[in-house]
Scaffold this motif. Structure first.
Motif, mmCIF file in Angstrom:
data_model
loop_
_atom_site.group_PDB
_atom_site.id
_atom_site.type_symbol
_atom_site.label_atom_id
_atom_site.label_comp_id
_atom_site.label_asym_id
_atom_site.label_seq_id
_atom_site.Cartn_x
_atom_site.Cartn_y
_atom_site.Cartn_z
ATOM 1 N N GLN A 34 0.926 -1.450 0.164
ATOM 2 C CA GLN A 34 -0.014 -0.192 -0.125
ATOM 3 C C GLN A 34 0.713 1.267 -0.038
ATOM 4 O O GLN A 34 0.325 2.209 -0.575
ATOM 5 C CB GLN A 34 -0.991 -0.014 1.186
ATOM 6 C CG GLN A 34 -1.888 -1.170 0.980
ATOM 7 C CD GLN A 34 -2.911 -1.283 -0.238
ATOM 8 O OE1 GLN A 34 -2.931 -0.279 -0.741
ATOM 9 N NE2 GLN A 34 -2.994 -2.293 -0.722
ATOM 10 N N PRO A 35 2.080 1.055 0.656
ATOM 11 C CA PRO A 35 2.759 2.594 0.578
ATOM 12 C C PRO A 35 3.006 3.230 -0.680
ATOM 13 O O PRO A 35 3.287 2.309 -1.800
ATOM 14 C CB PRO A 35 4.096 2.209 1.403
ATOM 15 C CG PRO A 35 3.810 1.016 2.161
ATOM 16 C CD PRO A 35 2.599 0.542 1.248
ATOM 17 N N PRO A 36 3.179 4.676 -0.855
ATOM 18 C CA PRO A 36 3.400 5.020 -2.261
ATOM 19 C C PRO A 36 5.041 4.529 -2.730
ATOM 20 O O PRO A 36 5.180 4.457 -3.897
ATOM 21 C CB PRO A 36 3.269 6.482 -1.973
ATOM 22 C CG PRO A 36 2.629 6.781 -0.542
ATOM 23 C CD PRO A 36 2.939 5.474 0.073
ATOM 24 N N GLU A 37 5.980 4.300 -1.707
ATOM 25 C CA GLU A 37 7.139 3.882 -2.155
ATOM 26 C C GLU A 37 7.281 2.626 -2.915
ATOM 27 O O GLU A 37 7.920 2.314 -4.060
ATOM 28 C CB GLU A 37 8.062 3.786 -0.967
ATOM 29 C CG GLU A 37 8.251 5.173 0.004
ATOM 30 C CD GLU A 37 7.174 5.400 1.047
ATOM 31 O OE1 GLU A 37 6.650 4.404 1.393
ATOM 32 O OE2 GLU A 37 6.883 6.521 1.306
ATOM 33 N N TRP A 38 6.363 1.602 -2.413
ATOM 34 C CA TRP A 38 6.331 0.359 -2.795
ATOM 35 C C TRP A 38 5.725 0.446 -4.459
ATOM 36 O O TRP A 38 6.102 -0.210 -5.251
ATOM 37 C CB TRP A 38 5.430 -0.936 -2.010
ATOM 38 C CG TRP A 38 5.451 -2.112 -2.738
ATOM 39 C CD1 TRP A 38 6.162 -3.025 -2.389
ATOM 40 C CD2 TRP A 38 4.441 -2.386 -3.569
ATOM 41 N NE1 TRP A 38 5.893 -4.113 -3.055
ATOM 42 C CE2 TRP A 38 4.768 -3.902 -3.813
ATOM 43 C CE3 TRP A 38 3.390 -1.873 -4.152
ATOM 44 C CZ2 TRP A 38 3.908 -4.527 -4.770
ATOM 45 C CZ3 TRP A 38 2.601 -2.843 -5.025
ATOM 46 C CH2 TRP A 38 2.980 -3.901 -5.245
ATOM 47 N N LYS A 39 4.569 1.266 -4.274
ATOM 48 C CA LYS A 39 3.833 1.429 -5.786
ATOM 49 C C LYS A 39 4.977 2.173 -6.980
ATOM 50 O O LYS A 39 4.850 1.679 -7.897
ATOM 51 C CB LYS A 39 2.764 2.281 -5.549
ATOM 52 C CG LYS A 39 1.636 1.519 -4.880
ATOM 53 C CD LYS A 39 0.267 2.359 -4.592
ATOM 54 C CE LYS A 39 -0.580 1.621 -3.765
ATOM 55 N NZ LYS A 39 -1.997 2.435 -3.803
ATOM 56 N N THR A 40 5.848 3.189 -6.374
ATOM 57 C CA THR A 40 6.665 3.664 -7.121
ATOM 58 C C THR A 40 7.751 2.654 -7.591
ATOM 59 O O THR A 40 8.102 2.680 -8.877
ATOM 60 C CB THR A 40 7.321 4.807 -6.637
ATOM 61 O OG1 THR A 40 6.391 5.671 -6.076
ATOM 62 C CG2 THR A 40 8.428 5.483 -7.409
#
Length: 126
Positions: A34-40
């Motif tokens: 879920q975190p934005p870092e993972w999605k990036t």
């Protein structure tokens, strides 16, 4: 070779889950995705995997035409150049390829006094 029936294990269909249906492993991974870092990071990985897939399936890079690492390297480089040209040719054309540069102080001086500018020697033939 003949296999006995008990050697071939077929799982019960109740053990199988649809990949879109949340299973226990998917539920455990969900919070960390879920975190934005993972999605990036995943977006970058997804783009790279798409490019690798294009090379492998679209341009026959699973098998090399030549023997030897130097020749294989040349094939890979030339294929990459061809893919880049293919991608660039599919881009829409832009009206102005480069932005207009602001006038220099000397050009502004000439414009303020109404003095015509001489043409650049690079554009005289056009």
């Amino acid at each position: 070779m003949i296999l006995e029936a008990r050697a071939c294990h077929v799982p019960d269909t109740t053990e199988l889950t649809d990949r879109h249906e949340p299973g226990p492993a998917r539920q455990r991974r969900s919070p960390e995705q879920q975190p934005p870092e993972w999605k990036t990071r995943y977006a970058v990985r997804s783009g790279v995997e798409g490019t690798v897939n294009e090379f492998a399936h679209g341009h026959g890079m699973r098998r090399c035409r030549y023997r030897g690492q130097p020749k294989a390297h040349v094939q890979h480089v030339l294929t990459a150049i061809a893919v880049n040209i293919e991608r660039l040719s599919g881009r829409p054309e832009t009206a102005d390829t480069s932005p207009q540069r602001p006038p220099t102080a000397f050009q502004t001086f000439l414009d303020q006094r109404g003095i015509p500018r001489s043409k650049s020697r690079r554009t005289l033939g056009t």
